[in-house]
Design a protein around this motif. Structure first.
Motif, PDB file in Angstrom:
ATOM      1  N   GLY A 204       0.827  -1.208   0.000  1.00 23.18           N
ATOM      2  CA  GLY A 204       0.000   0.000   0.000  1.00 23.18           C
ATOM      3  C   GLY A 204       0.855   1.248   0.000  1.00 23.18           C
ATOM      4  N   ALA A 205       1.929   1.244   0.784  1.00 23.96           N
ATOM      5  CA  ALA A 205       2.834   2.391   0.843  1.00 23.96           C
ATOM      6  C   ALA A 205       3.583   2.567  -0.479  1.00 23.96           C
ATOM      7  CB  ALA A 205       3.810   2.228   2.000  1.00 23.96           C
ATOM      8  N   VAL A 206       3.984   1.465  -1.099  1.00 23.94           N
ATOM      9  CA  VAL A 206       4.653   1.528  -2.397  1.00 23.94           C
ATOM     10  C   VAL A 206       3.698   2.120  -3.432  1.00 23.94           C
ATOM     11  CG1 VAL A 206       5.582   0.123  -4.297  1.00 23.94           C
ATOM     12  CG2 VAL A 206       6.303  -0.315  -1.945  1.00 23.94           C
ATOM     13  N   GLY A 207       2.455   1.652  -3.427  1.00 20.21           N
ATOM     14  CA  GLY A 207       1.450   2.187  -4.351  1.00 20.21           C
ATOM     15  C   GLY A 207       1.220   3.670  -4.142  1.00 20.21           C
ATOM     16  N   SER A 208       1.155   4.086  -2.903  1.00 17.11           N
ATOM     17  CA  SER A 208       0.968   5.497  -2.581  1.00 17.11           C
ATOM     18  C   SER A 208       2.141   6.338  -3.070  1.00 17.11           C
ATOM     19  CB  SER A 208       0.785   5.660  -1.068  1.00 17.11           C
ATOM     20  OG  SER A 208       0.681   7.010  -0.725  1.00 17.11           O
ATOM     21  N   ALA A 209       3.358   5.848  -2.860  1.00 20.79           N
ATOM     22  CA  ALA A 209       4.553   6.567  -3.321  1.00 20.79           C
ATOM     23  C   ALA A 209       4.554   6.691  -4.839  1.00 20.79           C
ATOM     24  CB  ALA A 209       5.812   5.860  -2.833  1.00 20.79           C
ATOM     25  N   MET A 210       4.146   5.630  -5.532  1.00 16.85           N
ATOM     26  CA  MET A 210       4.077   5.669  -6.998  1.00 16.85           C
ATOM     27  C   MET A 210       3.018   6.677  -7.452  1.00 16.85           C
ATOM     28  SD  MET A 210       6.284   3.428  -8.255  1.00 16.85           S
ATOM     29  CE  MET A 210       5.731   2.768  -9.796  1.00 16.85           C
TER      30      MET A 210
END
Length: 133
Positions: free
Chosen positions: A30-36
């Motif tokens: 979820g954090a990776v998706g948010s950063a992207m």
């Protein structure tokens, strides 16, 4: 009676431990998706392994985490995101988590493959591959 109590306690502990580990992995994705979505190389760098393989349209190279952050920052600068979403997620038998996403930026749409390997209890990005659609 004691035997059943200890079995129940053990099963409860295993259930809680397994749920916590799965929750941590989902949180990282979820954090990776948010950063992207935000186009933030700084946010994404928090989840990079010490060595990361980054690919753009089949041209793959390995970078240390600092170099990888610079490469990703440059990509985000040239391709400001308008949208990012994961379209598929999974995990191998070896507990290597992966996800496939769609990154829409200024210069087009990319299929993004992210592979996270377990490292000291928290999965980190081992591979990040962008392929223009």
């Amino acid at each position: 009676m004691k035997r059943y109590f200890f079995r129940a306690l053990l099963l409860s502990w295993l259930f809680l431990f397994g749920t916590g580990a799965a929750h941590a992995q989902v949180d990282n994705l979820g954090a990776v998706g948010s950063a992207m979505r935000n186009g933030s190389s700084r946010e994404l760098s928090q989840y990079l392994a010490a060595t990361v393989e980054i690919g753009f349209d089949g041209d793959k190279q390995s970078y240390n985490a600092t170099q990888a952050e610079i490469v990703i920052k440059d990509f985000f600068a040239k391709n400001t995101p308008s949208n990012f979403e994961f379209i598929h997620q999974g995990e191998s038998r070896e507990h290597i988590q992966y996800a496939i996403g769609r990154y829409t930026g200024r210069s087009g749409t990319y299929r993004v493959f992210v592979k996270l390997k377990p490292s000291r209890g928290a999965p980190v990005i081992d591979t990040l591959d962008f392929t223009k659609e």
